[in-house]
Design an enzyme around this catalytic site. Structure first.
Site, PDB file in Angstrom:
ATOM      1  N   ASP A   1       0.782  -1.203   0.020  1.00 40.69           N
ATOM      2  CA  ASP A   1       0.012   0.057   0.194  1.00 40.69           C
ATOM      3  C   ASP A   1       0.693   1.411   0.034  1.00 40.69           C
ATOM      4  O   ASP A   1       0.131   2.167   0.247  1.00 40.69           O
ATOM      5  CB  ASP A   1      -0.998   0.058   1.219  1.00 40.69           C
TER       6      ASP A   1
ATOM      7  N   ASP B   1      -6.790  -3.653  -5.841  1.00 36.33           N
ATOM      8  CA  ASP B   1      -6.418  -2.447  -5.260  1.00 36.33           C
ATOM      9  C   ASP B   1      -5.004  -2.096  -5.608  1.00 36.33           C
ATOM     10  O   ASP B   1      -4.730  -0.780  -5.720  1.00 36.33           O
ATOM     11  CB  ASP B   1      -6.646  -2.549  -3.582  1.00 36.33           C
TER      12      ASP B   1
END
Ligand code: GLY
Length: 401
Positions: free
Chosen positions: A114, A173
């Site tokens: 992330d 994602d």
């Protein structure tokens, strides 16, 4: 100082700032003013919480925070930088700089995929606004840390650590983390991050998408042979369902990949995903998606404001890369989404909602976490979309003579 007094002080300084800005009577400027007031009220709360960054709000409307290692840590500093871009106010600059600094150590974090979300939304926007070399250094280190998770046999960056039969899980994602790699090659002169981003986007196109261009949330691979071992979900309704935010991440990710590479295959992929989303029979009239397009509880189920915000921002960009009716339709869908989000149905009353701008986001239904709650990423992509809308060639300023 008591929190209520802090909120009042933030409100008063935001009102003064807005008065100094310009005539802001149309709905989009009013939406940005609402965002500004909330963002400043949150800043006053955070000043007293060293090292913390906003995550969500409790059902009672109290701010809930996280440390810098949570995947959402960069969104609020990023929101401040975006608002600073709109207004140029020194108070925003001070807060944006202060809270971006709270992510400094994450540049060396190799335990998460992330880093693009975390560092590119915070330091990336800081670098765009200031051009500071110190930001560039953090981003280049961050790109190196992210690249360390790439496996050439798979052709992807590993999203989560392996568990049970999930040997090399990759989630849709992860498309959002690639922009920092493309930037790093451009800014740092090393072509490796760019090759990694392109390989990841290509493999994801091959293995994450179904024939109708909806996507799986999770694909797990063998790290040795690179073969697909699992296609399904972790955050969606079922393995065969279309988890709404995942579809929006894909749309945004391939639109960004086209912008950064000019490769037609990415533009075609983004257009296919857009068609899946906007033609979907369960996309409501106001264009705010349910949290999963295949939830059997529809229409009595949660809408997700964060999906609408990501989707609006992506459609506004995509509409610049296509022509005619197609461009007009993407713009119109995004406009409907933004107008709905800017209405009292989704925008919190000033001084409430823990300082977040939007209500009614859906974090993780299977984990029973952050359901019908404010989300820092919903706010970030909402503000980004408002600015993209205002600067779009199809936008007509209602105040223009
Ligand atoms: N990246 C996690 C989510 O979209 O909830």
């Amino acid at each position: 100082m008591h929190m209520t007094l802090l909120k009042q002080a933030a409100f008063a300084s935001a009102m003064l700032l807005m008065a100094a800005c310009c005539d802001r009577s149309n709905w989009v400027d009013k939406a940005l003013d609402d965002a500004l007031i909330q963002a400043l009220s949150m800043a006053k709360q955070l000043e007293n919480l060293p090292g913390q960054l906003p995550r969500t709000a409790s059902p009672e409307g109290e701010l809930v925070t996280s440390g810098s290692d949570w995947w959402c840590s960069g969104f609020y500093p990023g929101t401040l930088w975006l608002l600073y871009q709109d207004c140029g106010d020194p108070e925003l600059l001070r807060y944006a700089t202060k809270f971006t600094g709270r992510l400094h150590r994450e540049q060396y974090n190799t335990s998460t995929h992330d880093l693009g979300f975390m560092l590119f939304c915070s330091y990336g926007n800081a670098w765009r606004a200031t051009g500071a070399d110190s930001c560039k250094t953090v981003l280049l280190n961050g790109a190196r840390s992210l690249s360390s998770r790439f496996n050439p046999a798979v052709g992807c960056i590993q999203s989560w650590e392996a568990w049970d039969d999930f040997h090399f899980p990759v989630i849709i994602d992860n498309m959002m983390n690639l922009e920092m790699l493309l930037w790093a090659s451009e800014a740092g002169g090393d072509t490796l991050p760019r090759h990694i981003a392109i390989a990841h986007a290509d493999r994801t196109m091959q293995c994450h998408f179904r024939p109708d261009y909806s996507s799986y949330h999770v694909v797990s691979y063998s790290p040795v042979t690179g073969e697909v071992e699992f296609q399904g979900t972790n955050q969606g309704y079922s393995d065969s369902s279309a988890w709404a935010r995942g579809q929006a991440w894909g749309l945004y990710g391939y639109t960004m990949m086209y912008r950064e590479t000019g490769y037609d295959r990415y533009l075609e992929q983004a257009r296919h995903i857009a068609q899946f989303l906007i033609r979907h029979p369960r996309l409501p009239q106001d264009k705010i998606p349910y949290w999963d397009f295949d939830s059997p509880a529809i229409p009595d189920d949660f809408r997700d404001s964060s999906t609408a915000a990501v989707m609006a921002s992506a459609l506004l960009e995509l509409s610049r890369y296509v022509e005619g009716e197609e461009a007009a339709e993407y713009f119109a869908v995004a406009e409907t989404q933004l107008k709905t989000l800017a209405s009292p149905a989704y925008t919190a009353k000033r001084g409430t909602n823990g300082g977040f701008i939007l209500m009614h986001g859906v974090g993780n239904v299977p984990q029973h976490s952050e359901i019908d709650a404010p989300l820092s990423y919903g706010d970030y992509y909402y503000v980004e979309a408002l600015l993209r809308y205002k600067n779009h060639p199809q936008y007509t300023d209602p105040c223009a003579k």
